[in-house]
Design a protein around this motif. Structure first.
Motif, PDB file in Angstrom:
ATOM      1  N   ILE A 392       0.844  -1.202   0.000  1.00  0.00           N
ATOM      2  CA  ILE A 392       0.000   0.000   0.000  1.00  0.00           C
ATOM      3  C   ILE A 392       0.877   1.249   0.000  1.00  0.00           C
ATOM      4  N   HIS A 393       1.978   1.209   0.763  1.00  0.00           N
ATOM      5  CA  HIS A 393       2.872   2.369   0.804  1.00  0.00           C
ATOM      6  C   HIS A 393       3.468   2.665  -0.568  1.00  0.00           C
ATOM      7  N   ARG A 394       3.900   1.626  -1.287  1.00  0.00           N
ATOM      8  CA  ARG A 394       4.507   1.865  -2.601  1.00  0.00           C
ATOM      9  C   ARG A 394       3.453   2.303  -3.603  1.00  0.00           C
ATOM     10  N   LEU A 395       2.246   1.761  -3.473  1.00  0.00           N
ATOM     11  CA  LEU A 395       1.161   2.166  -4.363  1.00  0.00           C
ATOM     12  C   LEU A 395       0.851   3.650  -4.197  1.00  0.00           C
ATOM     13  N   LEU A 396       0.843   4.118  -2.951  1.00  0.00           N
ATOM     14  CA  LEU A 396       0.487   5.512  -2.671  1.00  0.00           C
ATOM     15  C   LEU A 396       1.672   6.461  -2.881  1.00  0.00           C
ATOM     16  N   ASN A 404       5.473  11.062   6.531  1.00  0.00           N
ATOM     17  CA  ASN A 404       4.235  10.296   6.738  1.00  0.00           C
ATOM     18  C   ASN A 404       3.110  10.723   5.801  1.00  0.00           C
ATOM     19  N   ALA A 405       3.451  11.304   4.667  1.00  0.00           N
ATOM     20  CA  ALA A 405       2.437  11.707   3.694  1.00  0.00           C
ATOM     21  C   ALA A 405       2.685  10.966   2.386  1.00  0.00           C
ATOM     22  N   PHE A 406       1.657  10.978   1.527  1.00  0.00           N
ATOM     23  CA  PHE A 406       1.747  10.235   0.274  1.00  0.00           C
ATOM     24  C   PHE A 406       1.479  11.149  -0.911  1.00  0.00           C
ATOM     25  N   VAL A 407       2.086  10.792  -2.043  1.00  0.00           N
ATOM     26  CA  VAL A 407       1.889  11.546  -3.279  1.00  0.00           C
ATOM     27  C   VAL A 407       0.466  11.338  -3.792  1.00  0.00           C
ATOM     28  N   LYS A 408      -0.013  10.096  -3.688  1.00  0.00           N
ATOM     29  CA  LYS A 408      -1.368   9.797  -4.143  1.00  0.00           C
ATOM     30  C   LYS A 408      -2.366  10.150  -3.036  1.00  0.00           C
ATOM     31  N   ASN A 409      -3.341  10.987  -3.401  1.00  0.00           N
ATOM     32  CA  ASN A 409      -4.336  11.443  -2.428  1.00  0.00           C
ATOM     33  C   ASN A 409      -5.567  11.940  -3.178  1.00  0.00           C
ATOM     34  N   GLU A 410      -6.419  12.700  -2.520  1.00  0.00           N
ATOM     35  CA  GLU A 410      -7.660  13.146  -3.172  1.00  0.00           C
ATOM     36  C   GLU A 410      -7.408  14.044  -4.379  1.00  0.00           C
ATOM     37  N   SER A 411      -6.371  14.863  -4.296  1.00  0.00           N
ATOM     38  CA  SER A 411      -6.083  15.752  -5.421  1.00  0.00           C
ATOM     39  C   SER A 411      -5.237  15.073  -6.493  1.00  0.00           C
ATOM     40  N   ASN A 412      -4.685  13.920  -6.189  1.00  0.00           N
ATOM     41  CA  ASN A 412      -3.882  13.164  -7.159  1.00  0.00           C
ATOM     42  C   ASN A 412      -4.206  11.678  -6.992  1.00  0.00           C
ATOM     43  N   PRO A 413      -5.433  11.279  -7.360  1.00  0.00           N
ATOM     44  CA  PRO A 413      -5.875   9.908  -7.080  1.00  0.00           C
ATOM     45  C   PRO A 413      -5.221   8.868  -7.989  1.00  0.00           C
ATOM     46  N   LEU A 414      -5.382   7.614  -7.606  1.00  0.00           N
ATOM     47  CA  LEU A 414      -4.914   6.507  -8.438  1.00  0.00           C
ATOM     48  C   LEU A 414      -5.707   6.473  -9.741  1.00  0.00           C
ATOM     49  N   LYS A 415      -5.044   6.097 -10.804  1.00  0.00           N
ATOM     50  CA  LYS A 415      -5.724   5.942 -12.093  1.00  0.00           C
ATOM     51  C   LYS A 415      -6.044   4.468 -12.273  1.00  0.00           C
ATOM     52  N   THR A 416      -7.205   4.068 -11.772  1.00  0.00           N
ATOM     53  CA  THR A 416      -7.580   2.663 -11.793  1.00  0.00           C
ATOM     54  C   THR A 416      -9.087   2.526 -11.716  1.00  0.00           C
ATOM     55  N   ASP A 417      -9.578   1.363 -12.157  1.00  0.00           N
ATOM     56  CA  ASP A 417     -11.014   1.096 -12.107  1.00  0.00           C
ATOM     57  C   ASP A 417     -11.395   0.197 -10.933  1.00  0.00           C
ATOM     58  N   VAL A 418     -10.433  -0.627 -10.495  1.00  0.00           N
ATOM     59  CA  VAL A 418     -10.700  -1.572  -9.412  1.00  0.00           C
ATOM     60  C   VAL A 418      -9.485  -1.609  -8.491  1.00  0.00           C
ATOM     61  N   ARG A 430      -5.311   4.422  10.134  1.00  0.00           N
ATOM     62  CA  ARG A 430      -4.567   5.519   9.503  1.00  0.00           C
ATOM     63  C   ARG A 430      -4.140   5.151   8.091  1.00  0.00           C
ATOM     64  N   LEU A 431      -3.692   3.908   7.910  1.00  0.00           N
ATOM     65  CA  LEU A 431      -3.295   3.481   6.565  1.00  0.00           C
ATOM     66  C   LEU A 431      -4.520   3.352   5.670  1.00  0.00           C
ATOM     67  N   PHE A 432      -5.630   2.908   6.234  1.00  0.00           N
ATOM     68  CA  PHE A 432      -6.856   2.772   5.448  1.00  0.00           C
ATOM     69  C   PHE A 432      -7.350   4.144   4.995  1.00  0.00           C
ATOM     70  N   GLU A 433      -7.271   5.126   5.859  1.00  0.00           N
ATOM     71  CA  GLU A 433      -7.652   6.487   5.478  1.00  0.00           C
ATOM     72  C   GLU A 433      -6.801   6.972   4.313  1.00  0.00           C
ATOM     73  N   ALA A 434      -5.474   6.744   4.398  1.00  0.00           N
ATOM     74  CA  ALA A 434      -4.575   7.186   3.328  1.00  0.00           C
ATOM     75  C   ALA A 434      -4.919   6.498   2.013  1.00  0.00           C
ATOM     76  N   LEU A 435      -5.222   5.203   2.078  1.00  0.00           N
ATOM     77  CA  LEU A 435      -5.590   4.473   0.863  1.00  0.00           C
ATOM     78  C   LEU A 435      -6.888   5.006   0.273  1.00  0.00           C
ATOM     79  N   LEU A 436      -7.892   5.199   1.124  1.00  0.00           N
ATOM     80  CA  LEU A 436      -9.186   5.681   0.632  1.00  0.00           C
ATOM     81  C   LEU A 436      -9.072   7.061  -0.006  1.00  0.00           C
ATOM     82  N   LYS A 437      -8.186   7.893   0.505  1.00  0.00           N
ATOM     83  CA  LYS A 437      -8.009   9.219  -0.088  1.00  0.00           C
ATOM     84  C   LYS A 437      -7.519   9.130  -1.528  1.00  0.00           C
ATOM     85  N   ALA A 438      -6.833   8.042  -1.848  1.00  0.00           N
ATOM     86  CA  ALA A 438      -6.281   7.899  -3.193  1.00  0.00           C
ATOM     87  C   ALA A 438      -7.187   7.106  -4.132  1.00  0.00           C
ATOM     88  N   VAL A 439      -8.248   6.503  -3.587  1.00  0.00           N
ATOM     89  CA  VAL A 439      -9.160   5.701  -4.413  1.00  0.00           C
ATOM     90  C   VAL A 439     -10.203   6.619  -5.048  1.00  0.00           C
TER      91      VAL A 439
END
Length: 735
Positions: A392-396, A404-418, A430-439
């Protein structure tokens, strides 16, 4: 030469022979009126050129001869030309070597230090010093002075020089003010600075034991400390009682303080069921955001995939398989719902169902992203799914500019369908919140895991809370398939999970070796690790075999076993570089585990690319140690990380690991030590989690009665978390 009985020396520091900034231990020479003496001290940094007066005693060292062992040292910054030159030439100031030091002193004479500190632009008169370099020299000089003052003050509190450097980097010129006036900020803002150390400084500086600052920071400390126990919040009454008892105030005073902190937005209060919950703001934000984002993803419209049953039939035909009813249902529900959970124990076909889901989405032309919380879990997911999975860390993508911040977030989300997440039981809030921000809202989200395993090490009870809320479509796989039912590991895992005693008679993949005393357990482990398992199965503790132990500090706990196994399989020799850092020995060939997230360490991946970050639970082998450069290299499964010696306290031996540290990983062979342990660790899902770490071979050494006690105890640790309630409320409101 001074009389051997004199208890004081007075002179100029000539040369630093040895120093250890972790302990403050230093060996240096002192010029006492032309006579050079060796001094030893535990103190803040000493610089060449400084004038010192030290009290202590002379001792005769068997190897190094006469030394003056200092008890107390008074230092005077050098203001004579020769002292200034020695100080500047010593390397204490960044950008200044012996040649530049000589030029500065020749040019500015007695004003050298004043110019460097206050008029650095004048340094540009010296050839080779640009304006940029002059500012670097000045900043480094000020830092050295600042750190020196802080270290002198902190030395009385037994705070290491390395920690003093961290304090100065955080607070700069205000450091001494913070130490004297707001010491609790050291705990709050300096990594690894304990509350006890901050409290000691406060009390020794005259803070009243029942003062408001101490009470409010202790309340925050209790909430922060309990994050490591898995709690997202604490009940108001419980928190108040703990604070009152430990600070020595009335409960009413503690109540008032918590209320004031809530009013001032330092804490958040919310009703969770019948409990008045008190949160740290970041944790409340994480749980409330997770509930809201899951609802929004679930409600977001997406293009339908038509003829789902036909798609499933085609996949069965291509793969020459027939899905069980629940597996087929899981594939269909993954298409019909934007958010879905797939859960089940070992041998119930989660991987088969998951591969069917991936195949269907691939066939529909959708972009599928796979991830897991640890490197080992991601690697295993890649192997069984035939598709790249990332942590998850490498994905984000860790943001180097923001800790403790990630490049992928609400303003720069993942480009994916699933997005499919495996080993969800390990994911904290905390990690789940970070992941959801990027979905993206438009993506599907599929959460996969075994809900009966131990919950995450970090705060929250994410996976179970989502399942128990009843608001997210969940498929439970509970049928053990024929091939899996031939494995005694899997049979016993399900027996344990259903409260039945495991069959501990030996089979092809399961063995129990009864041992009672600590010595007999150690002897059995030694023989199994060095002879029986490597010779019969070709697995050893450096490749394929993992020793797992519930306890850490008992005679047969992970710490003791690590020391024993290390000397058996990685014996010291002149051919193996070894170094002692912060009282721990590191040797080339050692098996080690990273025990905290470090977002800054640079890693080289096997494909030649670089990334940053090594994360809690990563296991690797030390492959090189460079004493001159003070660097240590660790080879992990998919990357090699280079550590500065100062970061090596983040590594511990991993020949034997605790059950909690084994979460998310599977090993070809597991040697599980179940001997005498505290009743607090004798519970069912701990044993279940340990047993399910073994893929091909499980050997248990120890006491069968402890195994039975663990099966009988189905009491799971009570975690204070609010996600379940928040999901229920969110979906109720949304309709």
């Amino acid at each position: 030469m001074p009389d051997f009985e004199e208890n004081m020396i007075d002179g100029i520091v000539e040369e630093i022979i040895f120093e250890n900034d972790d302990t403050g231990y230093r060996v240096f020479t002192v010029n006492c009126d032309g006579i050079l003496n060796t001094a030893v001290a535990v103190c803040p940094p000493i610089y060449a050129g400084e004038a010192i007066t030290a009290s202590g005693e002379w001792k005769e060292h068997s190897a190094y001869g006469r030394q003056f062992v200092c008890d107390e040292i008074e230092k005077t910054f050098p203001y004579e030309l020769q002292g200034m030159l020695k100080f500047l030439a010593s390397g204490a100031v960044k950008g200044v070597g012996p040649s530049t030091a000589q030029k500065i002193v020749d040019t500015f004479k007695d004003d050298s230090f004043f110019v460097i500190e206050n008029e650095p632009e004048k340094l540009t008169r010296i050839r080779g010093i640009s304006r940029e370099k002059a500012l670097i020299i000045s900043d480094s000089f000020k830092t050295t002075l600042g750190i020196r003052d802080i270290m002198v003050q902190l030395n009385q509190y037994s705070i290491s020089p390395n920690t003093a450097v961290k304090i100065y980097k955080r607070f700069g010129g205000f450091s001494l003010n913070i130490i004297n006036e707001e010491p609790y900020r050291l705990w709050e803002e300096i990594e690894d600075f304990s509350f006890a150390a901050a409290d000691k400084i406060a009390l020794e500086n005259g803070f009243a034991p029942d003062c408001g600052m101490r009470l409010s920071y202790f309340i925050k400390y209790v909430l922060t400390h309990n994050l490591s126990n898995g709690h997202s919040f604490l009940p108001f009454e419980k928190l108040s009682q703990i604070a009152a008892e430990n600070i020595g105030v009335e409960v009413s005073d503690s109540n008032d303080c918590i209320e004031q902190m809530i009013s001032g937005n330092m804490l958040v209060s919310r009703k969770i069921g019948q409990i008045r919950a008190v949160y740290l703001p970041a944790l409340y934000s994480a749980e409330s955001y997770a509930a809201e984002k899951l609802k929004k993803i679930a409600d977001f419209a997406s293009d339908d995939i038509k003829d789902i049953e036909t798609h499933i039939d085609k996949i069965q035909e291509i793969l020459h398989i027939t899905y069980a009813r629940n597996q087929r249902m899981a594939i269909r529900i993954s298409v019909e719902n934007k958010v879905m959970i797939l859960t089940g124990g070992p041998g119930t076909g989660k991987t088969t169902a998951l591969n069917g889901i991936i195949r269907l989405f691939d066939n529909a032309g959708l972009n599928v992203t796979l991830c897991a919380p640890t490197g080992r879990a991601a690697k295993r997911m890649s192997e069984v799914c035939g598709k790249e999975a990332k942590t998850i860390h490498r994905l984000l993508e860790v943001d180097m500019a923001k800790q403790n911040a990630f490049v992928k977030n609400e303003s720069n989300p993942l480009k994916t369908d699933v997005v499919i997440v495996d080993e969800m039981s390990m994911v904290d809030i905390r990690l789940f919140e970070a992941l959801l921000k990027a979905v993206p809202y438009s993506s599907r989200l599929i959460l996969v895991g075994d809900a009966d395993q131990l919950p995450s090490v970090g705060p929250g009870n994410v996976f179970c809370d989502i399942i128990r809320s009843g608001k997210i479509k969940t498929v439970f796989l509970n049928e053990v398939f024929r091939q899996a039912s031939q494995s005694k590991i899997i049979i016993n895992a399900h027996k344990i999970n259903h409260g039945q005693y495991p069959d501990i008679t030996n089979s092809s993949d399961f063995f129990f070796i009864k041992k009672s005393s600590a010595n007999s357990v150690k002897e059995a482990v030694s023989t199994l690790v060095c002879e029986r398992i490597p010779e019969r199965y070709g697995k050893n503790v450096l490749n394929g075999l993992q020793v797992i132990i519930p306890t850490k500090k008992t005679p047969c706990g992970a710490q003791a076993m690590n020391m024993m196994i290390r000397e058996l399989v990685n014996t010291a020799s002149p051919q193996k570089t070894e170094v002692v850092i912060k009282n721990r020995s590191y040797r080339v060939g050692d098996k080690v585990m990273q025990i905290k997230n470090n977002y800054d360490i640079v890693c080289r991946r096997k494909n030649g690319t670089y990334e940053t970050g090594v994360f809690n639970g990563d296991i690797g082998i030390i492959d090189s140690i460079d004493k001159k450069q003070r660097l240590l290299s660790v080879a992990y499964d998919d990357k090699t990380a280079v550590y500065e010696f100062s970061d090596c306290d983040q590594l511990e031996y991993a020949y034997a690991i605790t059950v909690h540290k084994s979460q998310g990983s599977e090993f070809d062979a597991v040697l599980l030590v179940i001997s005498d342990m505290t009743p607090l660790l004798q519970y069912r899902n701990l044993l279940y989690t340990a047993v399910t770490r073994a893929r091909q071979l499980l050997v248990i050494v120890g006491n069968e009665q402890v195994i039975y006690n663990m099966v009988d105890n189905n009491k799971k640790s009570n975690r204070y978390s609010g996600l379940r309630q928040m999901l229920a409320d969110m979906f109720e409101i949304g309709g």
